[in-house]
Design a protein around this motif. Structure first.
Motif, PDB file in Angstrom:
ATOM      1  N   UNK A 150       0.755  -1.188   0.017  1.00 24.47           N
ATOM      2  CA  UNK A 150      -0.107  -0.067   0.217  1.00 24.47           C
ATOM      3  C   UNK A 150       0.740   1.354   0.380  1.00 24.47           C
ATOM      4  N   UNK A 151       1.911   1.228   0.912  1.00 30.18           N
ATOM      5  CA  UNK A 151       2.758   2.544   0.699  1.00 30.18           C
ATOM      6  C   UNK A 151       3.512   2.621  -0.837  1.00 30.18           C
ATOM      7  N   UNK A 152       3.781   1.562  -1.636  1.00 25.22           N
ATOM      8  CA  UNK A 152       4.441   1.637  -2.704  1.00 25.22           C
ATOM      9  C   UNK A 152       3.388   2.127  -3.657  1.00 25.22           C
ATOM     10  N   UNK A 153       1.950   1.714  -3.554  1.00 25.99           N
ATOM     11  CA  UNK A 153       0.844   2.011  -4.356  1.00 25.99           C
ATOM     12  C   UNK A 153       0.730   3.726  -4.373  1.00 25.99           C
ATOM     13  N   UNK A 154       0.957   4.086  -2.996  1.00 20.37           N
ATOM     14  CA  UNK A 154       0.753   5.894  -3.015  1.00 20.37           C
ATOM     15  C   UNK A 154       1.762   6.476  -4.136  1.00 20.37           C
ATOM     16  N   UNK A 155       2.757   5.989  -4.502  1.00 21.09           N
ATOM     17  CA  UNK A 155       3.788   6.605  -5.354  1.00 21.09           C
ATOM     18  C   UNK A 155       3.126   6.257  -6.940  1.00 21.09           C
ATOM     19  N   UNK A 156       2.141   5.488  -7.190  1.00 15.12           N
ATOM     20  CA  UNK A 156       1.513   5.336  -8.255  1.00 15.12           C
ATOM     21  C   UNK A 156       2.422   4.628  -9.328  1.00 15.12           C
ATOM     22  N   UNK A 157       3.458   3.935  -8.938  1.00 16.94           N
ATOM     23  CA  UNK A 157       4.171   3.151  -9.897  1.00 16.94           C
ATOM     24  C   UNK A 157       4.050   1.773 -10.064  1.00 16.94           C
ATOM     25  N   UNK A 158       3.658   1.059 -10.723  1.00 13.48           N
ATOM     26  CA  UNK A 158       3.325  -0.212 -10.587  1.00 13.48           C
ATOM     27  C   UNK A 158       4.492  -1.454 -10.524  1.00 13.48           C
ATOM     28  N   UNK A 159       5.462  -0.920 -11.355  1.00 14.68           N
ATOM     29  CA  UNK A 159       6.643  -1.413 -11.435  1.00 14.68           C
ATOM     30  C   UNK A 159       7.315  -1.683  -9.842  1.00 14.68           C
TER      31      UNK A 159
END
Length: 233
Positions: A150-159
């Motif tokens: 979820x923290x990663x998803x906040x950036x908006x980068x699928x990779x």
């Protein structure tokens, strides 16, 4: 002198080139195996074997009864190779720990810049579910993964999200198999650390969030090293 390509390599390169040259997207259909065999003047068996290789690499997928399709972005092959190698090499486990530490701490400035309230509340929900499941003796480790995803998803980068999943799953699989008896107290400490990290993220305090994340991974490192020493005795 250039190495002569095998029939399988010729077919694989043809399919790869076909995808690129025709600007196919994930989910688009490729020509039938019979058409590929006829075009290249090879047997259908050779095409089928080549397709199996490309499937293993995550490039194509076979939908039985429907044909051959381009597969979307995935790292299944990397996860399988990484998970397998970690079972036999504890030095690789330590290196993956370092990769995760650098990855998680390094992305926090971007996370804090882009994170929205919905992401923060989702993270709190994952931690609450983790705590409840742990108290009731139910599986809880996936909530740990979902927190980081979820923290990663906040950036908006699928990779980044895909890499987060790969690193977390490979690392967790290796730890579970190598050290299956990690004490419950260690998981409670991990949960508490996650609450502290999330509070720092919510407060938009980059320096504190990075320090807490680094401290969290140092604690993991110490517990792993302790288990390695115990196993060697």
């Amino acid at each position: 002198m250039a190495k002569r390509q095998t029939v399988s390599e010729v077919v694989q390169h043809y399919i790869r080139d076909y995808i690129v040259e025709n600007k196919l997207r994930p989910g688009d259909q490729l020509p039938p195996e019979g058409d590929i065999a006829e075009t290249l003047e090879v047997s259908r068996v050779s095409v089928r074997e080549s397709v199996k290789v490309l499937q293993a690499l995550g490039i194509v997928e076979v939908r039985h009864g429907n044909g051959l399709f381009v597969r979307g972005l995935n790292f299944d092959a990397l996860l399988e190779i990484l998970s397998y190698s970690l079972l036999f090499d504890q030095s690789s486990l330590k290196e993956l720990y370092q990769v995760r530490k650098l990855f998680e701490t390094g992305m926090l400035p971007e996370v804090i810049e882009h994170i929205r309230e919905e992401h923060i509340q989702t993270c709190y929900k994952h931690l609450q579910d983790w705590e409840q499941n742990m108290t009731q003796g139910r599986p809880f480790r996936d909530q740990d993964r979902l927190f980081h995803v979820t923290l990663c998803q906040a950036i908006g980068n699928n990779l980044l999200v895909e890499l987060e999943n790969i690193f977390w799953i490979a690392y967790r699989n290796a730890v579970n198999k190598t050290f299956p008896d990690i004490a419950q107290r260690a998981y409670q400490i991990t949960l508490d650390n996650h609450y502290k990290i999330l509070a720092a993220v919510e407060a938009r305090n980059v320096e504190l969030a990075q320090q807490l994340m680094a401290d969290h991974f140092e604690g993991i490192k110490e517990r792993i090293e302790m288990k390695v020493e115990e196993a060697a005795e």
